[in-house]
Every structure is written in structure tokens, then in C-alpha cells.
Write an enzyme that holds these catalytic residues in place. Sequence first.
Site, PDB file in Angstrom:
ATOM      1  N   CYS A  89       0.505   4.987   6.880  1.00  0.00           N
ATOM      2  CA  CYS A  89      -0.125   4.825   8.198  1.00  0.00           C
ATOM      3  C   CYS A  89       0.849   4.093   9.137  1.00  0.00           C
ATOM      4  CB  CYS A  89      -1.434   4.061   8.067  1.00  0.00           C
ATOM      5  SG  CYS A  89      -2.472   4.690   6.711  1.00  0.00           S
ATOM      6  N   ARG A 124     -17.914  -1.869  18.016  1.00  0.00           N
ATOM      7  CA  ARG A 124     -17.211  -3.143  17.812  1.00  0.00           C
ATOM      8  C   ARG A 124     -15.910  -3.205  18.590  1.00  0.00           C
ATOM      9  NH1 ARG A 124     -16.626  -3.873  12.137  1.00  0.00           N
ATOM     10  NH2 ARG A 124     -18.762  -4.607  12.225  1.00  0.00           N
ATOM     11  N   CYS A 166       0.838  -1.199   0.000  1.00  0.00           N
ATOM     12  CA  CYS A 166       0.000   0.000   0.000  1.00  0.00           C
ATOM     13  C   CYS A 166       0.877   1.255   0.000  1.00  0.00           C
ATOM     14  CB  CYS A 166      -0.902   0.002   1.235  1.00  0.00           C
ATOM     15  SG  CYS A 166      -2.004   1.425   1.256  1.00  0.00           S
ATOM     16  N   CYS A 225     -19.357   2.750   8.792  1.00  0.00           N
ATOM     17  CA  CYS A 225     -18.603   2.060   9.843  1.00  0.00           C
ATOM     18  C   CYS A 225     -17.336   2.881  10.047  1.00  0.00           C
ATOM     19  CB  CYS A 225     -18.272   0.636   9.399  1.00  0.00           C
ATOM     20  SG  CYS A 225     -17.192  -0.236  10.550  1.00  0.00           S
ATOM     21  N   CYS A 244     -16.812  -8.637   5.740  1.00  0.00           N
ATOM     22  CA  CYS A 244     -16.133  -7.365   5.477  1.00  0.00           C
ATOM     23  C   CYS A 244     -14.897  -7.615   4.616  1.00  0.00           C
ATOM     24  CB  CYS A 244     -15.685  -6.719   6.782  1.00  0.00           C
ATOM     25  SG  CYS A 244     -17.005  -6.539   7.975  1.00  0.00           S
ATOM     26  N   CYS A 283       0.434   0.406  10.325  1.00  0.00           N
ATOM     27  CA  CYS A 283      -0.068  -0.612   9.400  1.00  0.00           C
ATOM     28  C   CYS A 283       1.006  -1.502   8.788  1.00  0.00           C
ATOM     29  CB  CYS A 283      -0.873   0.037   8.282  1.00  0.00           C
ATOM     30  SG  CYS A 283      -1.704  -1.214   7.271  1.00  0.00           S
ATOM     31  N   CYS A 342     -19.775  -5.530   3.802  1.00  0.00           N
ATOM     32  CA  CYS A 342     -19.018  -4.348   4.226  1.00  0.00           C
ATOM     33  C   CYS A 342     -17.717  -4.347   3.428  1.00  0.00           C
ATOM     34  CB  CYS A 342     -18.717  -4.446   5.727  1.00  0.00           C
ATOM     35  SG  CYS A 342     -17.678  -3.095   6.322  1.00  0.00           S
TER      36      CYS A 342
HETATM   37  N1  SAM Z   1      -6.593   0.707   3.134  1.00  0.00           N
HETATM   38  C1  SAM Z   1      -7.872   1.060   3.582  1.00  0.00           C
HETATM   39  C2  SAM Z   1      -7.853   2.263   4.507  1.00  0.00           C
HETATM   40  O1  SAM Z   1      -6.908   2.416   5.268  1.00  0.00           O
HETATM   41  O2  SAM Z   1      -8.782   3.045   4.460  1.00  0.00           O
HETATM   42  C3  SAM Z   1      -8.617  -0.082   4.243  1.00  0.00           C
HETATM   43  C4  SAM Z   1      -7.870  -1.104   5.086  1.00  0.00           C
HETATM   44  S1  SAM Z   1      -7.145  -0.490   6.580  1.00  0.00           S
HETATM   45  C5  SAM Z   1      -6.085  -1.828   7.046  1.00  0.00           C
HETATM   46  C6  SAM Z   1      -8.492  -0.460   7.712  1.00  0.00           C
HETATM   47  C7  SAM Z   1      -8.233  -0.020   9.128  1.00  0.00           C
HETATM   48  O3  SAM Z   1      -7.565  -1.040   9.849  1.00  0.00           O
HETATM   49  C8  SAM Z   1      -7.354   1.187   9.353  1.00  0.00           C
HETATM   50  O4  SAM Z   1      -8.016   2.398   9.133  1.00  0.00           O
HETATM   51  C9  SAM Z   1      -6.998   1.043  10.815  1.00  0.00           C
HETATM   52  O5  SAM Z   1      -7.958   1.704  11.622  1.00  0.00           O
HETATM   53  C10 SAM Z   1      -7.070  -0.474  11.041  1.00  0.00           C
HETATM   54  N2  SAM Z   1      -5.728  -1.021  11.326  1.00  0.00           N
HETATM   55  C11 SAM Z   1      -4.736  -1.218  10.444  1.00  0.00           C
HETATM   56  N3  SAM Z   1      -3.632  -1.689  11.047  1.00  0.00           N
HETATM   57  C12 SAM Z   1      -3.936  -1.810  12.356  1.00  0.00           C
HETATM   58  C13 SAM Z   1      -3.206  -2.227  13.501  1.00  0.00           C
HETATM   59  N4  SAM Z   1      -1.922  -2.604  13.419  1.00  0.00           N
HETATM   60  N5  SAM Z   1      -3.823  -2.226  14.697  1.00  0.00           N
HETATM   61  C14 SAM Z   1      -5.115  -1.824  14.798  1.00  0.00           C
HETATM   62  N6  SAM Z   1      -5.849  -1.425  13.750  1.00  0.00           N
HETATM   63  C15 SAM Z   1      -5.273  -1.401  12.551  1.00  0.00           C
HETATM   64 FE1  SF4 Z   2      -2.761   1.331   3.377  1.00  0.00          FE
HETATM   65 FE2  SF4 Z   2      -2.737   0.230   5.777  1.00  0.00          FE
HETATM   66 FE3  SF4 Z   2      -3.050   2.850   5.562  1.00  0.00          FE
HETATM   67 FE4  SF4 Z   2      -5.045   1.183   4.755  1.00  0.00          FE
HETATM   68  S1  SF4 Z   2      -4.277   1.451   6.843  1.00  0.00           S
HETATM   69  S2  SF4 Z   2      -4.236   2.987   3.674  1.00  0.00           S
HETATM   70  S3  SF4 Z   2      -3.809  -0.556   4.007  1.00  0.00           S
HETATM   71  S4  SF4 Z   2      -1.210   1.678   4.960  1.00  0.00           S
END
Ligand code: SAM
Ligand code: SF4
Length: 355
Positions: free
Chosen positions: A57, A260, A53, A188, A97, A60, A128
Site C-alpha cells: 500500500c 468519521r 507488513c 467500517c 479499535c 502506508c 473494532c
Molecule cells: N493491515 C490492515 C489493512 O490494511 O487492511 C489494517 C491496518 S491499515 C493501516 C488500515 C487503514 O489505514 C488502511 O486501509 C488505510 O485506509 C489507512 N491508512 C494507512 N496509512 C495511512 C496514511 N498514511 N494516511 C491515511 N490513512 C492511512
Molecule cells: Fe499492510 Fe499498511 Fe497495507 Fe494495512 S495498509 S495491508 S498495514 S501496508
Amino acid sequence: MQVRSDWTLAEVQQLFAQPFMDLLFTAQQVHRRFHTPNTMQVSTLLSIKTGACPEDCAYCPQSIRYETGLESEELLELDAVVERASAAKRAGATRFCMGAAYRSPKPKDLRKVIAMIRAVKQLGLETCATLGMVSGEQARELAAAGLDYYNHNLDTSADYYKKIITTRTYQDRLDTLQAVREAGMSVCCGGIIGMGEQAEDRAELLHTLATLPVHPESVPINQLVRVPGTPLNNAPPLDPFDFVRTIAVARILMPRAHVRLSAGRGEMSDELQALCFLAGANSIFYGEKLLTTGNPDTASDRALFDRLRIVAEPPASAQSGASAQSSAAAQPPAAAQPLAAAAVLSIAKHGAAMG
Ligand code: SAM
Ligand code: SF4
Ligand code: DTB
């Protein structure tokens, strides 16, 4: 009791400042006025496109910028998704989801995801998706395909957000939420606790969510899953009571929402999860995997539900009137319609279908 969208930040902070027992007592009272007690909405997650990606973030494992050892995977084929959704349904989930590691979906990919949504919906599951930012037009296409919920988290306060993500703004996220809402889908939206944020940031996050023109129908509260290689792998430890407090305040501010207990259950004791349920959490992710990290196995969740006499909630379409949630305030909690947890969540063993 009115559902309010005019909470002040000071009111939210006062809730956080209450003695723990008082806060939980209020949250449980609110919970029982708006929801059937002892029932749990059960969702299963599937990563339909994993890793690589472009976003940054800091929490992530799927960001291309961090060495997390994660193997990337292209968008799954339709058959594979249908197979996983069928298995989730057999295991007792009522919502499926689909998550994709996109900044925002490309037109070609969106077409494929739309085919997945249609197919999953045909199985009788609520749908979802979480695909990153979407425009108004994309949101309308998803809604037309039968997508029930779109997940897009604010993650934290607007201020702390800048320390966590630089590649898209808080306002970008709010714009996506507005597009989803205007397209008629359920929203959500929640956040992550334990990223080193202050109590103030948690209050601001919940204040933002609870003052949206319409509250999200689903509010995932994630505990950070620390993943080696991500910048937040060494985030300071979180006091579990502060996590429970966050759930309780979310429950009080957004009484109709399903709150949730999302990521992080793998590191929680059964007792801590039960406290979260007492604080008003009434939805979980069910299945051994979240997107890329672990989740409690289905057998231990079934055992936990049985020990707590918690039963699975039927999908909204199966409840008396689609507005069962919103009318609940005027009524005493409905008689428990759901099947017994043992029946619902042990379906994997017996091969029956639920929902
Ligand atoms: N890429 C898309 C986005 O970020 O909008 C969708 C997938 S993203 C993995 C969805 C959500 O997962 C993120 O917004 C975050 O809140 C949650 N998430 C991701 N990594 C995480 C982690 N290590 N611990 C807790 N929540 C996490
Ligand atoms: Fe990409 Fe992870 Fe951020 Fe979603 S949360 S936009 S998968 S880096
Ligand atoms: C949400 O709020 N939590 C889920 C879902 N929405 C998409 C994702 C949690 C991801 C945890 C880290 C992982 O498994 O990759």
C-alpha cells in the site's frame, strides 16, 4: 426520507459539483434528520501489531517495502492491550479499535486477537478490529468473540486503486466486506483522500460504498498522512474544501452512517475540523496516536469540543434501543443524551468512567 442504495454515479458527481455552501446546507439537513446534532462518536485506536507488513500500500508506513524508519513490533500481549483500552475508556472513548499490520491474520494470531476482543468488550467498550483480509470463517469467529465492527477500507476508486496497491485486489476487499457483513458485524469502510486521485475517483469510491447492499455503519474518511519513505510522501497538495466536500457527499449518500473524520486531523486547523463536522462528520479518533502517526492530543480535542459545544455520543447499547440510528429518521433529533463534553472528555483529569 429514504435511505437509498441505488445512487447513480451521475447523481454522486452532481452532488460533488454543487456550490460548496449548497452542498454543506443539504448535508447538514440530512445530518439533522438522522443524527443527534452536536454529538460525536469517540473511538481510540491502538496498533496491536506494528510494521513489517508484506503488502505494498503506497500510503502506508507499515509496509516492509518502504524505508520509513518505523520500528516493527510483534503482536502485543493481552495485558498491554487491556491496559491501553482501560486508559482509553477512562479518557472518554466508547469504542476501541485494534489495528494489525497483516495481509490477513494467521490462525495463531487470530486466537490471541480474539482473547483481546473478549477482554476489551468486558470493559464495556465497543470493539473494532482491522486485521486485513478475513475469510467467512474468520469473520464468524470474530463475531462470536463479540467484535462489533470490522474496519476494512476500499481506500479509493477501483481504477485508482491499481496505482496504490498491487498485492491485493479491489475484489479481495469487497469479498472481505461481504464476509464481515454476512457474519453479522457492523462494517467500517471508507477511504483516503489526497493520494493524487481525481474528483472522479472520490465520486466512484463513495458511489461504491453507497451502493453496497447495506451501507457501512461507519465510514472513515482519511486525509493522507504523508510519511517520508512511502511512495506517496510527495503526493500533490489537497484543497481542504475538496476534503470537506467528500465528507458532505458521504453524509448525504449514507445518511445513517457515522462518517468519521479520520486520519489527518493533526494537520487540520480547528476551523477546518469544524467545517468537516458541519458537513456531517460525527466520529473521530481520540488519542495522541493513530496507528503509527500522530493525532491531536486529548487536551486540544477536549478544548475543541468545548468551544463548539460538541458532546460525546454514548455507545449504541446505551441509546434508547439499539436501532436508535435507524429510527431517528422518523423522529425529531433525540434530546441530547450524552454527557457534556467537559464532563466526558476531561475524565482523564478526574478519573471517572464514561459510557
Ligand atoms: N493491515 C490492515 C489493512 O490494511 O487492511 C489494517 C491496518 S491499515 C493501516 C488500515 C487503514 O489505514 C488502511 O486501509 C488505510 O485506509 C489507512 N491508512 C494507512 N496509512 C495511512 C496514511 N498514511 N494516511 C491515511 N490513512 C492511512
Ligand atoms: Fe499492510 Fe499498511 Fe497495507 Fe494495512 S495498509 S495491508 S498495514 S501496508
Ligand atoms: C482508518 O480508516 N483509519 C485508521 C483506521 N481506519 C485503522 C488508520 C489511520 C492510519 C494512519 C497512519 C498511521 O497512523 O499509521
